[in-house]
Design a protein around this motif. Structure first.
Motif, short mmCIF file in Angstrom:
data_model
loop_
_atom_site.label_atom_id
_atom_site.label_comp_id
_atom_site.label_asym_id
_atom_site.label_seq_id
_atom_site.Cartn_x
_atom_site.Cartn_y
_atom_site.Cartn_z
N PRO A 1 -32.28 -67.25 -9.30
CA PRO A 1 -31.12 -66.54 -8.74
C PRO A 1 -30.15 -66.10 -9.84
CG PRO A 1 -31.56 -68.52 -7.50
CD PRO A 1 -32.46 -68.56 -8.69
N GLU A 2 -29.99 -66.93 -10.86
CA GLU A 2 -29.07 -66.59 -11.96
C GLU A 2 -29.55 -65.35 -12.69
OE1 GLU A 2 -30.52 -69.71 -11.73
OE2 GLU A 2 -28.79 -70.55 -10.65
N ASN A 3 -30.87 -65.32 -12.94
CA ASN A 3 -31.41 -64.17 -13.65
C ASN A 3 -31.31 -62.91 -12.80
OD1 ASN A 3 -34.43 -62.73 -14.67
ND2 ASN A 3 -32.74 -63.12 -16.07
N ARG A 4 -31.55 -63.07 -11.53
CA ARG A 4 -31.41 -61.93 -10.61
C ARG A 4 -29.97 -61.40 -10.64
NH1 ARG A 4 -32.07 -57.36 -8.46
NH2 ARG A 4 -30.85 -57.06 -6.59
N GLU A 5 -29.03 -62.33 -10.65
CA GLU A 5 -27.62 -61.95 -10.69
C GLU A 5 -27.31 -61.17 -11.97
OE1 GLU A 5 -24.20 -61.57 -8.75
OE2 GLU A 5 -25.98 -62.54 -7.95
N LYS A 6 -27.93 -61.60 -13.07
CA LYS A 6 -27.65 -60.97 -14.36
C LYS A 6 -28.11 -59.51 -14.39
CE LYS A 6 -28.38 -61.62 -19.31
NZ LYS A 6 -26.96 -61.49 -19.64
N ASP B 1 -35.01 -59.54 -17.94
CA ASP B 1 -35.76 -60.17 -16.84
C ASP B 1 -36.59 -61.32 -17.40
OD1 ASP B 1 -37.59 -60.78 -14.76
OD2 ASP B 1 -37.28 -58.78 -13.92
N ASP B 2 -36.36 -62.52 -16.87
CA ASP B 2 -37.05 -63.70 -17.37
C ASP B 2 -38.56 -63.66 -17.17
OD1 ASP B 2 -34.82 -64.86 -18.28
OD2 ASP B 2 -34.53 -66.23 -16.59
N ARG B 3 -39.00 -62.85 -16.26
CA ARG B 3 -40.42 -62.86 -15.92
C ARG B 3 -41.27 -62.15 -16.96
NH1 ARG B 3 -39.57 -60.45 -10.08
NH2 ARG B 3 -38.10 -59.28 -11.33
N GLU B 4 -40.64 -61.38 -17.81
CA GLU B 4 -41.41 -60.75 -18.89
C GLU B 4 -41.45 -61.70 -20.08
OE1 GLU B 4 -41.33 -55.95 -18.42
OE2 GLU B 4 -39.87 -56.82 -19.76
N SER B 5 -42.55 -61.65 -20.82
CA SER B 5 -42.73 -62.59 -21.93
C SER B 5 -41.80 -62.24 -23.11
CB SER B 5 -44.17 -62.57 -22.39
OG SER B 5 -44.47 -61.30 -22.94
N GLU B 6 -41.67 -63.16 -24.01
CA GLU B 6 -40.84 -62.96 -25.20
C GLU B 6 -41.35 -61.79 -26.04
OE1 GLU B 6 -37.92 -64.07 -26.66
OE2 GLU B 6 -37.64 -64.77 -24.60
N GLU B 7 -42.69 -61.68 -26.11
CA GLU B 7 -43.28 -60.59 -26.91
C GLU B 7 -42.88 -59.23 -26.33
OE1 GLU B 7 -46.12 -63.11 -25.81
OE2 GLU B 7 -44.68 -64.10 -27.12
N ILE B 8 -42.92 -59.14 -25.00
CA ILE B 8 -42.55 -57.87 -24.37
C ILE B 8 -41.06 -57.59 -24.60
CG2 ILE B 8 -42.36 -56.63 -22.18
CD1 ILE B 8 -45.21 -56.95 -22.99
N LYS B 9 -40.26 -58.63 -24.53
CA LYS B 9 -38.83 -58.44 -24.77
C LYS B 9 -38.60 -57.93 -26.19
CE LYS B 9 -34.33 -60.62 -24.65
NZ LYS B 9 -33.47 -61.70 -24.21
N GLU B 10 -39.34 -58.50 -27.13
CA GLU B 10 -39.20 -58.04 -28.53
C GLU B 10 -39.65 -56.60 -28.67
OE1 GLU B 10 -40.39 -60.21 -31.84
OE2 GLU B 10 -39.45 -62.08 -31.19
N HIS B 11 -40.71 -56.27 -27.95
CA HIS B 11 -41.20 -54.89 -27.97
C HIS B 11 -40.12 -53.94 -27.44
CE1 HIS B 11 -43.69 -51.39 -27.24
NE2 HIS B 11 -43.45 -51.46 -25.94
N ARG B 12 -39.45 -54.36 -26.37
CA ARG B 12 -38.39 -53.53 -25.79
C ARG B 12 -37.22 -53.39 -26.77
NH1 ARG B 12 -39.44 -52.06 -20.86
NH2 ARG B 12 -40.70 -53.33 -19.46
N LEU B 13 -36.87 -54.50 -27.40
CA LEU B 13 -35.75 -54.44 -28.35
C LEU B 13 -36.10 -53.56 -29.55
CD1 LEU B 13 -34.36 -58.09 -28.34
CD2 LEU B 13 -33.24 -56.04 -27.50
N ARG B 14 -37.37 -53.54 -29.93
CA ARG B 14 -37.78 -52.66 -31.04
C ARG B 14 -37.54 -51.19 -30.66
NH1 ARG B 14 -41.76 -56.36 -32.23
NH2 ARG B 14 -43.32 -55.40 -30.88
N ILE B 15 -37.81 -50.85 -29.41
CA ILE B 15 -37.55 -49.47 -28.94
C ILE B 15 -36.05 -49.18 -28.97
CG2 ILE B 15 -37.69 -47.90 -26.96
CD1 ILE B 15 -40.22 -49.43 -26.09
N LEU B 16 -35.28 -50.19 -28.55
CA LEU B 16 -33.84 -49.97 -28.37
C LEU B 16 -33.06 -49.98 -29.67
CD1 LEU B 16 -33.35 -52.20 -25.24
CD2 LEU B 16 -33.13 -49.73 -25.34
N GLU B 17 -33.53 -50.74 -30.67
CA GLU B 17 -32.73 -50.88 -31.89
C GLU B 17 -33.05 -49.82 -32.93
OE1 GLU B 17 -33.68 -54.79 -33.20
OE2 GLU B 17 -35.50 -54.19 -34.21
#
Lengths: 290, 143
Positions: free
Chosen positions: A185-190, A231-247
């Motif tokens: 629920p906390e992550n959903r709220e975020k 979103d907590d449901r995505e893995s750390e690797e995917i999050k890093e991949h997303r941040l690479r696009i964003l940064e």
């Protein structure tokens, strides 16, 4: 909606025969009683029976309409009337060639974002009664106009797709072995606010950094990436991949915190806040202490 | 789509009255930043006269030999225009600093909801400090 007084006017360009034909009944009224006040800018017009709207017109395919201009319409006012209602009335009753996008009329589809009285707004969400007359309705700035109030959204959609706006998880189980993927629920709220984006493009249109840098991802795309990156449901690797696009150079660092996007977002998404948070995430990811 | 209408930069700038507080803050921050960079160059130019001053170089002021560095500073400070520019420089620097702090808070995610109020506060503080500095800057100036 009953017509009590409804006269279209056109200014800054000669009417072509086709347009005159479409407007002839009202034009006769205009000529007959001379009741149209072309210079009226009084907000009290609403107290009367009509609302004066000035609509941007441009049509590259019709001779004589290729020069951008504003057409004036006096639309019967009703309580609860929105900007979209007004332009629809103008189209249906006065000029069937008036072109604009709209769909759900419930501020959910994001089709009818216009530039109304100097601000990006959803036509279906904006009450005429809240606006100063004459209501000036233009297509979204910083996007090329295809016809009348319709802008070319291709670049906006391209930027949205750049951030891979779909859920990804390397650990997703096989189809025949699917499990419920739970989110706290906390992550959903975020990520709740970021998930409200309706792809209307108002934020991108209000951002003058995006206007000056065609490669800048823009607030909508970054917000969409935020939704998945947080979103907590995505893995750390995917999050890093997303941040690479964003940064990258034309990613989050192009934001100059003007807050224009946050101010115009019809869904009240704190876009600048999300962009700033992703900046901090990008810094944290790259900080090394050794 | 065979043709479309690009409204261009001129029309964008024509909308300056519709700019929001955040956009004005951005414009003022860029402007004051460039002014400060410009000032740094003139500051270095003035300071460079100290090289000659250290070597004993002098210039004639009212028939008297004065150290070139001292003469440059005194000459500039005696001008009313320079004093006015100094007041302007103070205003520019104060706004840039205050808005810089505001941006730092924004970067840290603090006070995002009141970003417009903090911009107005920066403007008001800048105005107050600038006005308060006027007597100090204009003391002893000969017009």
């Amino acid at each position: 909606m009953s017509t009590q007084q409804a006269e279209p006017e056109s200014q800054e360009a000669p009417k072509d025969p086709e347009m005159q034909g479409a407007e002839s009944p009202a034009a006769e009224t205009q000529e007959g009683d001379g009741a149209v006040d072309q210079t009226s800018t009084d907000a009290s017009e609403l107290d009367g029976e009509t609302v004066h709207i000035k609509v941007f017109r441009y049509d590259p395919e019709v001779e004589g309409k290729q020069e951008p201009r504003f057409d004036d319409f006096h639309v019967p006012f009703e309580k609860g009337m929105t900007v979209l209602d007004a332009v629809m009335y103008a189209r249906d009753e006065y000029d069937s060639s008036l072109t604009f996008r709209h769909s759900c009329r419930q501020a959910v589809c994001g089709s009818d974002a216009f530039f109304v009285n100097g601000k990006q707004r959803l036509g279906c969400k904006t009450q005429i009664a809240d606006l100063e007359a004459p209501v000036r309705i233009e297509p979204l700035p910083h996007q090329e106009v295809v016809k009348d109030l319709v802008v070319d959204m291709d670049h906006f959609y391209d930027q949205m797709h750049t951030v891979e706006p779909y859920f990804q998880d390397e650990d997703t189980p096989a189809v025949d072995d699917l499990e419920e993927q739970r989110q706290s629920p906390e992550n959903r709220e975020k990520i709740k606010m970021s998930s409200r984006c309706i792809w209307c493009g108002a934020c991108m249109s209000s951002c003058n950094i995006a206007a000056g840098d065609n490669e800048y991802l823009g607030p909508a795309a970054i917000n969409k990436a935020y939704k998945f990156a947080m979103d907590d449901r995505e893995s750390e690797e995917i999050k890093e991949h997303r941040l690479r696009i964003l940064e990258q150079e034309h990613g989050v660092w192009r934001c100059q915190t003007q807050f224009s996007c946050t101010e115009v977002c019809p869904k009240d998404i704190p876009l600048t806040e999300h962009i700033q948070e992703l900046k901090r995430e990008a810094v944290k990811k790259n900080l090394k202490f050794w | 789509m065979s043709q479309s209408y690009n409204r261009g930069l001129i029309e964008d700038f024509g909308r300056w009255k519709e700019f929001s507080a955040g956009m004005w803050a951005w414009i003022f921050h860029k402007f004051t930043g460039w002014v400060l960079i410009g000032y740094l160059f003139t500051h270095i130019a003035v300071l460079s006269t100290s090289i000659g001053g250290a070597q004993g170089e002098t210039t004639m002021v009212d028939g008297e030999a004065v150290n070139v560095y001292t003469a440059t500073l005194q000459g500039l400070e005696s001008l009313f225009l320079i004093r006015l520019l100094e007041i302007g420089l103070l205003a520019v620097a104060v706004f840039h600093i205050l808005n810089g702090l505001r941006l730092l808070m924004v970067d840290l995610g603090i006070g995002l909801d009141s970003q417009d109020k903090s911009f107005y506060a920066s403007l008001v503080l800048t105005g107050a400090i600038t006005v308060a500095s006027v007597p100090t800057f204009l003391t002893g100036v000969s017009i």
